[in-house]
Design a protein around this motif. Structure first.
Motif, PDB file in Angstrom:
ATOM      1  N   LEU A 158      40.029  27.980  43.500  1.00  0.00           N
ATOM      2  CA  LEU A 158      38.787  28.757  43.562  1.00  0.00           C
ATOM      3  C   LEU A 158      38.303  29.130  42.166  1.00  0.00           C
ATOM      4  CD1 LEU A 158      39.471  31.087  46.604  1.00  0.00           C
ATOM      5  CD2 LEU A 158      37.689  29.336  46.420  1.00  0.00           C
ATOM      6  N   GLU A 159      39.250  29.479  41.300  1.00  0.00           N
ATOM      7  CA  GLU A 159      38.890  29.829  39.930  1.00  0.00           C
ATOM      8  C   GLU A 159      38.236  28.630  39.237  1.00  0.00           C
ATOM      9  OE1 GLU A 159      38.533  32.270  38.009  1.00  0.00           O
ATOM     10  OE2 GLU A 159      38.482  31.272  36.057  1.00  0.00           O
ATOM     11  N   ILE A 161      36.617  26.100  40.650  1.00  0.00           N
ATOM     12  CA  ILE A 161      35.281  25.844  41.205  1.00  0.00           C
ATOM     13  C   ILE A 161      34.316  26.943  40.743  1.00  0.00           C
ATOM     14  CG2 ILE A 161      33.953  25.638  43.338  1.00  0.00           C
ATOM     15  CD1 ILE A 161      36.494  24.479  44.659  1.00  0.00           C
ATOM     16  N   GLY A 162      34.801  28.188  40.775  1.00  0.00           N
ATOM     17  CA  GLY A 162      33.953  29.310  40.335  1.00  0.00           C
ATOM     18  C   GLY A 162      33.531  29.148  38.884  1.00  0.00           C
TER      19      GLY A 162
END
Lengths: 266, 662
Positions: A158-159, A161-162
């Motif tokens: 997620l990090e 992609i974020g």
């Protein structure tokens, strides 16, 4: 406060085109994306899934990809060709997991007689098409970023992609597992219990999962930068471990990563 | 000590003490967890590790059953109150950046923990003072605020451990300073004293009685005996000069063979304070960081600035545009030790080591700093550098202020000047810098290149994620600013003499404001030479403005480029080729900004032309994050580049200039 991903790499409105592909692997890493249950809906506002066999049966349109996640090692000639095709259409290619990044557990066969292994393992070895070695993706095509682990960590995915959406550097730290272990207040299993722990030479990202449950790290995230593997191996032996056990310690999911391989051959 | 009166507390009354503390505070004391004694919540005397002892050695810690003591069987474990006051991970502020380009910042306040620390040792109290000095110097109030309402019920150690050496560091074994109550354990009771008013108030409610005659003498003797019973000893005297003077000692190579660069020593050290920040954005409303005492809620799309423990043993600690200054384990260990027991003294007026021995026990391979220090003392060489530190910063807010972009000027293909309206930056001096930030992208130190029509200008080259995002801002957008920071150009020292300004590439930006002031005041600055090197003619910054300066007879411009089309009529080559008797007049002073390699050759060339080190000033660049001297990252020997620099007089840094790992 307001929502939005202003300043994103994708520009206003346009979604990031995502492709997820696998080579020789168990699918566990790509499934981590589907495990992002709380974030999945929010993600789909920013991301268009172009190819992801585990998630959609919609045909791949074959167009360019902004973000490509590749799971698995290169174990066959067909995989090597597939990888070249994927790279050619990808802007930002990320390897996910121990197989893609270091060759995986299947790299245990590397350096051995693959024909002999085929005869021992398979009833009909003639049907098996394989390369002599299982190798990481970076041995074949340029890689823009790697997520480590067996499997990868959902938070790190997620990090990544974020960070891509926001146009910033992902906060994925190339530091030892010890740093995470100590931040979370765990008692060192090596010092307090005499567990052989690979944490000091292993790339962080798992949140020190194994030490949190009282056991030594077995290095599934692979070596951290500048891993002082020989110094740790020497300590294991000084604490009474025999040389063969020490070698095997470094010969697991990321055993083909050069730093670990060197120690398992020493 | 304010109250030398000793009293007796029966062992059976320990529960009463805990209950009394619990009326106003959460009591945290030694607890057995996962094979070690760490701090945990204590509700009754039975929670304490009575009858446990810790067998400690280098890289080894084992709990064993022995005796009946409540505190005396063991010394310190891997944990310390540092974790509560300076959390391993904390959200400094939340932030947002809206679709219209506006930004907002919301500070996350540090709330007092109201913890009663039962069983802290003299070294723990000393460590809290050391941390206090560090954060006070940087104007960072959070750690002290968290501990402000705590109580400290300390224990004086009568049985120091195998790895203890607080007698050598002068920080124990007797607890007093900083304590509210001090216990000394005896076989049947505790001696108890109350050095503080808060401690006296607690004591008044306890079933104590005056200590027997001779108790004072017994305590003195016990402490003296404890001093002699330390398992380790270190000669601390003269270490700052000795370590800095022995950077090539063979012992550094030797220890680098064993060191794992894993960061365990810095993580268990009660004084290590290096930190880093991350700027994550929440993809969904699940929150990002957890602060001790409560999670910080962060909404979807919202950003947070998270500070977390870092270590000088990580590669990223000294990372600067494309590489790390300390790629080797040797350089990292050397940075740690020369700082911990060396340059710390110049920075904060105290050694960074309190003699607790944690780094020895919790090093997975058992590296013993007392052994390393002893080995390094055997050798030649001493180096003393001047102390540059000035008064502490006052309430330096790490939360940015909102500033508006009032103009954007493209200087070259990858360089932009942002014109920013910000009251916070008013009153800056030439050569100072600011921290510019964008929520969810990050923060970057940027030099101030001047002020015009009330707008403060920053000339930025887009190389990393943050600087590229800053370069993409448009008029009307907002960003975060902190500052101004650092020591700028010595404008007064430059008056009256010829000044040679040597700039390389984007290095002209921090010099521009000084140049403007000098060009505008011929009476004070009668002769100014700008010697400037750029990559290509198209990369020459402020070309129009510089042509304007040529109108004054006291300003001379010397430009060279690395490469150019055949139509270029000017110089090609490095800047040092432009340094001669004409551009460097007799009695000149020089100010330099550019890549370190350029400055190194420039200083050499200037020396040959008769300009001594004392008349040369350079700007140093290191990995800066906090800009206030509290993140520990931009250290250059005893200096923090963010506080003591970025401008240094060259003689102050010559000894470290070009030194591997510094």
């Amino acid at each position: 406060m307001g929502a939005g991903s202003e300043g994103s790499a994708s520009g206003a409105g346009a979604k990031v085109r995502l492709g997820v592909f696998k080579l020789a692997s168990c699918d566990g890493c790509q499934l981590q994306l589907l495990s992002c249950e709380d974030e999945l809906l929010a993600l789909t506002e920013h991301v268009e899934i172009v190819s992801f066999a585990e998630a959609t049966s919609r045909p791949d349109d074959g167009g360019p990809l902004d973000l490509t996640l590749v799971e698995g090692s290169v174990s066959t000639e067909a995989q090597r060709e597939h990888l070249q095709e994927v790279r050619a259409r990808s802007r930002f290619l990320v390897t996910i997991g121990a197989c893609a990044t270091a060759g995986g557990i299947q790299a245990l066969r590397n350096g051995r007689d693959v024909g002999e292994l085929l005869r021992v393992v398979y009833a009909q070895p003639a049907y098996v098409d394989t390369l002599a070695e299982s190798t990481p993706v970076a041995d074949h095509v340029p890689v823009d970023f790697s997520l480590r682990g067996c499997p990868i960590d959902k938070g790190q995915l997620l990090e990544l992609i974020g960070a891509l959406l926001a146009g910033r550097k992902p906060a994925i730290r190339d530091e030892s597992v010890c740093m995470e272990c100590k931040r979370s207040g765990q008692v060192c299993v090596m010092v307090a219990k005499g567990e052989a722990c690979l944490g000091p030479v292993t790339h962080a990202g798992c949140g020190a999962l194994c030490p949190t449950f009282g056991r030594g790290c077995y290095g599934c995230f692979g070596p951290k930068e500048g891993a002082q593997v020989a110094a740790l191996g020497a300590r294991f032996e000084a604490e009474g471990m025999d040389a063969e056990t020490r070698r095997r310690r470094f010969k697991l999911f990321t055993g083909w990563a050069p730093a670990f391989r060197e120690e398992s051959e020493r | 000590m304010s109250d030398p009166v000793l009293r007796r507390l029966p062992k059976a009354a320990l529960g009463a003490l805990i209950a009394r503390l619990g009326q106003t505070h959460t009591v945290r004391g030694p607890r057995v967890r996962d094979g070690a004694i760490v701090f945990g919540e204590v509700e009754a005397a039975e929670d304490l590790p009575r009858g446990w002892t810790d067998a400690q050695g280098p890289g080894r810690y084992r709990l064993e059953r022995e005796g009946e003591a409540v505190f005396e069987g063991y010394v310190v474990g891997p944990d310390s109150p540092k974790r509560a006051h300076f959390p391993a991970r904390e959200v400094l502020y939340t932030a947002e950046r809206r679709a219209d380009g506006k930004v907002g910042f919301a500070p996350v306040e540090a709330t007092p923990g109201r913890t009663a620390w039962l069983g802290v040792r003299a070294c723990d109290l000393a460590a809290e003072r050391v941390r206090g000095a560090v954060f006070e110097a940087g104007g960072e109030p959070r750690p002290a605020a968290r501990g402000r309402e705590d109580l400290r019920v300390a224990v004086s150690c009568t049985k120091p451990g195998e790895l203890c050496f607080c007698a050598s560091t002068g920080t124990g074994p007797r607890a007093g300073e900083g304590a509210d109550l001090v216990l000394t354990e005896r076989e049947d009771d505790f001696l108890i004293e109350a050095p503080s008013e808060a401690g006296k108030a607690v004591l008044a409610d306890l079933p104590v009685e005056p200590a027997e005659e001779g108790a004072e003498a017994w305590l003195d003797a016990a402490m003296e005996a404890a001093e002699g019973a330390m398992g380790r000893a270190v000669e601390m005297d003269g270490l700052p000069e000795k370590l800095l003077g022995r950077l090539d000692h063979p012992r550094w190579d030797e220890v680098a063979e064993r060191c794992l660069a894993c960061g365990n020593c810095t993580s268990v050290c009660p004084t290590c304070f290096c930190s880093t920040t991350e700027s994550p954005v929440a993809i969904s409303a699940t929150g990002i960081g957890t602060v001790e005492g409560g999670a910080v809620e962060v909404g979807a799309g919202e950003a947070a600035q998270v500070r977390l423990w870092d270590s000088c043993f990580t590669e990223e600690h000294a990372y600067m545009h494309g590489g790390t200054l300390r790629p080797t384990v040797k350089a990292r260990y050397r940075q740690w030790l020369t700082h911990k027991v060396g340059s710390w003294v110049a920075q904060f007026g105290t050694s960074g080591c309190v003699g607790c021995g944690r780094c020895i026990a919790w090093c997975p391979v058992g590296i013993d700093l007392t052994e390393e220090i002893a080995a390094l003392r055997e050798g030649e060489g001493e180096l003393a550098l001047p102390v540059l530190r000035e008064a502490p910063l006052e309430d330096e807010d790490l939360v940015p202020s909102v500033a508006e972009v009032v103009g954007v000027r493209r200087e070259s293909a990858d360089v932009v000047t942002l014109r920013v309206k910000s009251e916070r930056l008013a009153g800056f001096g030439p050569g100072q810098f600011t921290q510019l930030s964008l929520p969810g992208v990050g923060e970057a130190p940027i030099s101030i290149s001047g002020e015009e029509a009330g707008a403060i200008e920053h000339t930025i080259r887009g190389v990393g994620a943050v600087t590229k995002a800053l370069c993409a801002l448009e008029e009307g957008d907002e960003l975060g600013v902190r500052g101004p920071y650092g020591r700028g150009w010595p404008m007064e020292a430059l008056e009256g003499a010829p000044v040679v300004v040597v700039a390389g590439g984007i290095g002209l930006a921090p010099l521009r404001d000084a140049l403007r002031k000098m060009v505008g005041s011929p009476a004070s600055y009668p002769e100014v030479h700008l010697v400037y090197g750029a990559r290509t003619p198209d990369d020459v910054l402020y070309a129009q403005e510089m042509l304007g300066w040529l109108g004054g007879p006291h300003f001379r411009l010397h430009v060279t480029v690395d490469r150019a089309a055949p139509s270029w009529r000017g110089h090609i080559g490095v800047v040092t080729r432009l340094l001669d008797e004409e551009s460097v007049p007799e009695g000149a002073r020089a100010i330099l900004c550019g890549p370190e390699i350029m400055m190194r050759f420039t200083v050499e060339a200037l020396g040959k032309l008769g300009v001594p080190d004392e008349r040369i000033w350079v700007t140093m660049e290191r990995h800066m994050e906090c800009a206030t001297g509290t993140c520990g990252r931009c250290q250059l020997g005893p200096y923090f580049v963010c506080r003591d620099g970025p401008v240094f007089r060259f003689d102050q840094v010559r000894a470290l200039f070009g030194q591997e790992g510094f």
